[in-house]
Design an enzyme around this catalytic site. Structure first.
Site, PDB file in Angstrom:
ATOM      1  N   ASP A   9       0.891  -1.181   0.000  1.00  0.00           N
ATOM      2  CA  ASP A   9       0.000   0.000   0.000  1.00  0.00           C
ATOM      3  C   ASP A   9       0.925   1.227   0.000  1.00  0.00           C
ATOM      4  OD1 ASP A   9       0.839  -0.492   2.671  1.00  0.00           O
ATOM      5  OD2 ASP A   9      -0.871   0.601   3.486  1.00  0.00           O
ATOM      6  N   HIS A 241       9.172  -1.180   9.396  1.00  0.00           N
ATOM      7  CA  HIS A 241       8.135  -2.216   9.455  1.00  0.00           C
ATOM      8  C   HIS A 241       8.178  -3.129   8.224  1.00  0.00           C
ATOM      9  CE1 HIS A 241       6.196  -0.088  12.756  1.00  0.00           C
ATOM     10  NE2 HIS A 241       6.139   1.012  12.035  1.00  0.00           N
TER      11      HIS A 241
HETATM   12  C1  BDR Z   1       2.299  -0.530   8.748  1.00  0.00           C
HETATM   13  O1  BDR Z   1       1.316   0.483   8.477  1.00  0.00           O
HETATM   14  C2  BDR Z   1       1.708   1.264   7.374  1.00  0.00           C
HETATM   15  O2  BDR Z   1       1.591   2.617   7.689  1.00  0.00           O
HETATM   16  C3  BDR Z   1       3.119   0.916   7.072  1.00  0.00           C
HETATM   17  O3  BDR Z   1       3.390   0.994   5.686  1.00  0.00           O
HETATM   18  C4  BDR Z   1       3.280  -0.494   7.587  1.00  0.00           C
HETATM   19  O4  BDR Z   1       2.884  -1.436   6.628  1.00  0.00           O
HETATM   20  C5  BDR Z   1       2.909  -0.270  10.098  1.00  0.00           C
HETATM   21  O5  BDR Z   1       1.934  -0.333  11.106  1.00  0.00           O
HETATM   22 CA    CA Z   2       2.662  -0.793   4.258  1.00  0.00          CA
END
Ligand code: BDR
Ligand code: CA
Length: 304
Positions: A9, A241
């Protein structure tokens, strides 16, 4: 080489994860599938194409879900985290390359059937495309090699609520559907990703390479680090992340895991909470520890 489908995303940390994956000889990225999440699905597709253009790799991109699996919700982008454009406001031009016409979940079904027991899916956004794929073709469940998900917070607090992590809160019904489907899921959640920090000092090292792409990545990541300065000032940078999910696919020894089952809360104050439990045979591999420094070094050696 491991064949992977990468569901994104795109988002700043998604973009970093894309570069890490594409520069890793262990992985063969068959295609990117896009989902709403950090931004709308149209923006996620545009950003994925833009990042591919910056990196100079032509991998097919398949647009996917523009709304949640059951509720049909479309709102709630994370512009304060990822910028108005989702890439830290660093995107100056729209990409020239275009997405394929096939729908994301159909691409997932097609590839898994074409290469039974070979394909790993890395999912770093809401789990809507995966839920749609198994809803349409449940026969793919036993023939997917691995599903590595960045999402959840099992033994730690959430990031968008005290209980929930962003990707799961965005579509809790899809997450519950995927986790209870029998897919071989490894959950790379906040339990481990909040321990992986990219320090701000690295951005000038990237800029010093003089490469246009490195400047773009540094500008984009600076926005993300500014958000973390107020969200989690103690960590001294931003959390990696989505890159950690890629790291786990390349080298699973970066993390320590425990087998459990996961129940996702789909209603009420704790919506999106991922509760680990031991009822029935434990089927989900939860990451509970990470060698953060070794991972960071590996990521930095490949991202730019
Ligand atoms: C996740 O949420 C999104 O904002 C980041 O891309 C990551 O996949 C972290 O909580
Ligand atoms: Ca993400």
């Amino acid at each position: 080489m491991k064949p992977v489908i990468f569901d994104v995303d795109t988002g700043i940390d998604d973009a970093l994860a894309m570069a890490y994956a594409l520069n890793s000889p262990e992985l063969e990225v068959l295609g990117f599938t896009t989902c709403y999440g950090n931004v709308s699905v149209a923006e996620a597709t545009r950003n994925t194409l833009a990042v591919l253009e910056k990196i100079g790799k032509h991998i097919p991109v398949y647009e996917g879900a523009d709304q949640t699996f059951v509720r049909g919700e479309k709102e709630g982008w994370a512009k304060h985290v990822h910028g108005e454009d989702g890439l830290g406001n660093a995107l100056k031009n729209a990409p020239i390359i275009q997405a394929e016409s096939k729908f994301a979940s159909d691409f997932i079904i097609e590839q898994v059937k074409k290469r039974p027991n070979e394909v790993t899916i890395i999912a770093v956004g809401p789990l809507t495309n995966l839920a749609m794929a198994i809803n349409k073709a449940p026969e793919i469940i036993p023939i997917v090699k691995d599903v590595v998900v960045m999402g959840g917070a099992v033994k730690v607090p959430g990031n968008v609520t005290p209980y929930g992590e962003a990707n799961i809160v965005a579509d809790p019904e899809a997450a519950e559907y995927v986790f209870s489907s029998g897919f071989p899921v490894t959950l790379v959640g906040l339990d481990v990703t909040m321990q992986t920090t990219l320090p701000k000092s690295k951005l000038n090292e990237w800029r010093a390479t003089g490469q246009e792409m490195a400047h773009f990545f540094a500008d984009m990541t600076e926005f993300y680090i500014k958000f973390y300065e107020s969200f989690a000032p103690d960590i001294g940078g931003c959390a990696l992340h989505d890159p950690l999910a890629v790291g786990v696919v390349i080298d699973s020894s970066f993390v320590k895991t425990e087998m459990m089952n996961i129940k996702v809360v789909t209603e009420g104050e704790e919506v999106g909470r991922t509760i680990g439990h031991f009822e029935g045979e434990p089927k989900i591999r939860i990451c509970t520890g990470v060698e953060a420094e070794r991972f960071l070094e590996h990521f930095l050696s490949r991202v730019i």
